[in-house]
Design a protein around this motif. Structure first.
Motif, PDB file in Angstrom:
ATOM      1  N   LEU A 197      32.719  52.800  42.491  1.00  0.00           N
ATOM      2  CA  LEU A 197      33.800  53.563  42.751  1.00  0.00           C
ATOM      3  C   LEU A 197      34.661  52.448  42.421  1.00  0.00           C
ATOM      4  O   LEU A 197      35.349  53.654  41.980  1.00  0.00           O
ATOM      5  CB  LEU A 197      33.857  53.554  44.197  1.00  0.00           C
ATOM      6  CG  LEU A 197      34.614  54.314  45.017  1.00  0.00           C
ATOM      7  CD1 LEU A 197      34.831  55.981  44.396  1.00  0.00           C
ATOM      8  CD2 LEU A 197      35.064  54.490  46.281  1.00  0.00           C
ATOM      9  N   ILE A 198      34.923  51.713  42.138  1.00  0.00           N
ATOM     10  CA  ILE A 198      35.965  50.884  41.528  1.00  0.00           C
ATOM     11  C   ILE A 198      36.098  51.057  40.387  1.00  0.00           C
ATOM     12  O   ILE A 198      37.181  51.604  40.005  1.00  0.00           O
ATOM     13  CB  ILE A 198      36.254  49.487  42.130  1.00  0.00           C
ATOM     14  CG1 ILE A 198      36.151  49.330  43.356  1.00  0.00           C
ATOM     15  CG2 ILE A 198      37.247  48.866  41.446  1.00  0.00           C
ATOM     16  CD1 ILE A 198      35.773  48.066  43.966  1.00  0.00           C
TER      17      ILE A 198
ATOM     18  N   THR B 198      44.271  45.241  45.325  1.00  0.00           N
ATOM     19  CA  THR B 198      44.462  45.050  45.959  1.00  0.00           C
ATOM     20  C   THR B 198      43.345  44.189  47.032  1.00  0.00           C
ATOM     21  O   THR B 198      43.069  45.564  47.589  1.00  0.00           O
ATOM     22  CB  THR B 198      45.741  44.622  46.706  1.00  0.00           C
ATOM     23  OG1 THR B 198      46.161  44.295  47.889  1.00  0.00           O
ATOM     24  CG2 THR B 198      45.731  46.676  47.798  1.00  0.00           C
ATOM     25  N   GLY B 199      42.670  43.422  47.529  1.00  0.00           N
ATOM     26  CA  GLY B 199      41.530  43.233  48.048  1.00  0.00           C
ATOM     27  C   GLY B 199      40.212  42.999  46.948  1.00  0.00           C
ATOM     28  O   GLY B 199      40.245  43.001  45.767  1.00  0.00           O
ATOM     29  N   GLY B 200      39.427  42.484  47.604  1.00  0.00           N
ATOM     30  CA  GLY B 200      38.691  42.658  46.813  1.00  0.00           C
ATOM     31  C   GLY B 200      38.261  41.509  45.910  1.00  0.00           C
ATOM     32  O   GLY B 200      37.204  41.427  45.412  1.00  0.00           O
ATOM     33  N   THR B 201      38.568  40.562  46.066  1.00  0.00           N
ATOM     34  CA  THR B 201      38.818  39.320  45.373  1.00  0.00           C
ATOM     35  C   THR B 201      38.023  37.965  45.758  1.00  0.00           C
ATOM     36  O   THR B 201      37.866  37.341  45.182  1.00  0.00           O
ATOM     37  CB  THR B 201      40.201  38.648  44.593  1.00  0.00           C
ATOM     38  OG1 THR B 201      41.438  38.593  45.448  1.00  0.00           O
ATOM     39  CG2 THR B 201      40.721  40.049  44.012  1.00  0.00           C
ATOM     40  N   GLY B 202      37.865  37.709  46.806  1.00  0.00           N
ATOM     41  CA  GLY B 202      37.633  37.414  47.086  1.00  0.00           C
ATOM     42  C   GLY B 202      35.777  36.241  47.260  1.00  0.00           C
ATOM     43  O   GLY B 202      34.942  37.353  46.208  1.00  0.00           O
TER      44      GLY B 202
ATOM     45  N   GLU C  87      34.548  42.142  39.279  1.00  0.00           N
ATOM     46  CA  GLU C  87      33.362  42.231  38.402  1.00  0.00           C
ATOM     47  C   GLU C  87      33.418  43.832  37.822  1.00  0.00           C
ATOM     48  O   GLU C  87      33.200  44.194  36.420  1.00  0.00           O
ATOM     49  CB  GLU C  87      32.274  42.394  39.590  1.00  0.00           C
ATOM     50  CG  GLU C  87      31.534  41.385  39.761  1.00  0.00           C
ATOM     51  CD  GLU C  87      32.584  40.142  40.613  1.00  0.00           C
ATOM     52  OE1 GLU C  87      31.393  38.752  40.679  1.00  0.00           O
ATOM     53  OE2 GLU C  87      32.803  40.989  41.535  1.00  0.00           O
ATOM     54  N   ALA C  88      34.865  44.626  38.911  1.00  0.00           N
ATOM     55  CA  ALA C  88      34.559  46.252  38.167  1.00  0.00           C
ATOM     56  C   ALA C  88      35.418  46.089  37.220  1.00  0.00           C
ATOM     57  O   ALA C  88      35.706  46.907  36.550  1.00  0.00           O
ATOM     58  CB  ALA C  88      35.365  47.029  39.600  1.00  0.00           C
ATOM     59  N   THR C  89      36.833  45.291  37.054  1.00  0.00           N
ATOM     60  CA  THR C  89      37.857  44.753  36.625  1.00  0.00           C
ATOM     61  C   THR C  89      36.952  44.500  35.304  1.00  0.00           C
ATOM     62  O   THR C  89      37.611  45.243  33.699  1.00  0.00           O
ATOM     63  CB  THR C  89      38.746  43.825  36.228  1.00  0.00           C
ATOM     64  OG1 THR C  89      39.588  44.735  37.463  1.00  0.00           O
ATOM     65  CG2 THR C  89      40.117  44.008  36.305  1.00  0.00           C
ATOM     66  N   GLU C  90      36.037  43.902  34.874  1.00  0.00           N
ATOM     67  CA  GLU C  90      35.445  43.063  33.489  1.00  0.00           C
ATOM     68  C   GLU C  90      34.784  44.048  33.098  1.00  0.00           C
ATOM     69  O   GLU C  90      34.906  43.992  31.918  1.00  0.00           O
ATOM     70  CB  GLU C  90      34.912  41.348  34.224  1.00  0.00           C
ATOM     71  CG  GLU C  90      35.283  40.276  34.485  1.00  0.00           C
ATOM     72  CD  GLU C  90      35.164  39.252  35.005  1.00  0.00           C
ATOM     73  OE1 GLU C  90      33.862  38.905  34.878  1.00  0.00           O
ATOM     74  OE2 GLU C  90      36.006  37.980  35.358  1.00  0.00           O
ATOM     75  N   ASN C  91      34.032  44.958  33.737  1.00  0.00           N
ATOM     76  CA  ASN C  91      33.012  46.219  33.308  1.00  0.00           C
ATOM     77  C   ASN C  91      33.774  46.675  32.629  1.00  0.00           C
ATOM     78  O   ASN C  91      33.337  47.202  31.920  1.00  0.00           O
ATOM     79  CB  ASN C  91      32.775  46.233  34.696  1.00  0.00           C
ATOM     80  CG  ASN C  91      31.657  45.775  34.862  1.00  0.00           C
ATOM     81  OD1 ASN C  91      31.113  44.428  34.307  1.00  0.00           O
ATOM     82  ND2 ASN C  91      30.660  46.136  36.388  1.00  0.00           N
TER      83      ASN C  91
ATOM     84  N   SER D  11      39.243  32.458  45.658  1.00  0.00           N
ATOM     85  CA  SER D  11      39.900  33.598  45.067  1.00  0.00           C
ATOM     86  C   SER D  11      39.781  33.757  43.796  1.00  0.00           C
ATOM     87  O   SER D  11      39.440  32.746  42.761  1.00  0.00           O
ATOM     88  CB  SER D  11      41.852  33.765  45.715  1.00  0.00           C
ATOM     89  OG  SER D  11      42.042  34.779  45.065  1.00  0.00           O
ATOM     90  N   ARG D  12      39.228  34.980  43.540  1.00  0.00           N
ATOM     91  CA  ARG D  12      38.785  35.947  41.789  1.00  0.00           C
ATOM     92  C   ARG D  12      39.324  36.444  41.231  1.00  0.00           C
ATOM     93  O   ARG D  12      39.248  36.671  40.739  1.00  0.00           O
ATOM     94  CB  ARG D  12      36.973  35.475  42.039  1.00  0.00           C
ATOM     95  CG  ARG D  12      36.249  34.771  42.588  1.00  0.00           C
ATOM     96  CD  ARG D  12      35.053  35.615  42.896  1.00  0.00           C
ATOM     97  NE  ARG D  12      34.323  36.429  43.313  1.00  0.00           N
ATOM     98  CZ  ARG D  12      34.263  37.812  43.274  1.00  0.00           C
ATOM     99  NH1 ARG D  12      33.794  37.435  41.332  1.00  0.00           N
ATOM    100  NH2 ARG D  12      34.185  38.753  43.352  1.00  0.00           N
TER     101      ARG D  12
END
Length: 179
Positions: free
Chosen positions: A52-53, A71-75, A84-88, A115-116
């Motif tokens: 979904l992201i 915002t969120g989901g970087t831990g 992962e979604a961004t890199e994909n 943080s990632r």
């Protein structure tokens, strides 16, 4: 041309209405305070689901968002999959954004090393992963924002300018002369 910014909050609980999305609002406040001229904000709250992201990131880029802030989901937890979604879905990754955000965050909290955050480019869109805490949004955006207008210039996105009394952006002198 009017700039367009995406704000994508990644939160199972906020998307279910369990609590208010203060992080997405913090991003919008910074944009409204720092960016000059007219711009549009596309805003959505979704659960922490990788597919979904990815879908929403691609959709926001395809609809012409010059920047998409997540915002969120970087831990480090199992449900945290924003990087992962961004890199994909990106053609290029810009690790310096995450490196600087973590470096600055370490001044406030020792757990910043967990943080990632990252950033990347998809077409003419810059995607930046921000933390999920409202206080951390401004702390992370302040050091990276000066580079954002020039990055947008380099990828062929809309030109944006900042209120220099609040936050200074940087463009090399040669970039202004060649524009």
């Amino acid at each position: 041309m009017k700039a367009k910014f995406g704000v994508l909050t990644l939160s199972d609980r906020a998307s279910a209405g369990i609590y208010e999305d203060k992080s997405g609002e913090a991003i919008k406040e910074c944009l409204n305070d720092w960016v000059l001229g007219e711009f549009e904000i596309v805003y959505k709250i979704i659960p922490d689901e990788l597919d979904l992201i990815e879908f929403e990131l691609v959709k926001m880029c395809d609809m012409g968002c010059d920047i998409v802030f997540t915002t969120g989901g970087t831990g480090p937890s199992v449900r945290d999959v924003a990087p992962e979604a961004t890199e994909n879905i990106c053609e290029k990754i810009l690790p310096g954004f995450g490196e600087l955000m973590r470096s600055v965050s370490l001044k406030y909290v020792p757990t910043a090393i967990l943080s990632r955050q990252t950033a990347g480019i998809r077409g003419k869109s810059l995607i930046i992963n921000l933390p999920g805490q409202p206080k951390a949004i401004k702390e992370c955006l302040e050091p990276i924002f000066p580079a954002i207008p020039y990055c947008l210039d380099l990828i062929g996105a809309s030109e944006i300018y900042t209120d220099e009394t609040k936050i200074k952006s940087f463009r090399p002198k040669s970039a202004k002369n060649n524009a």
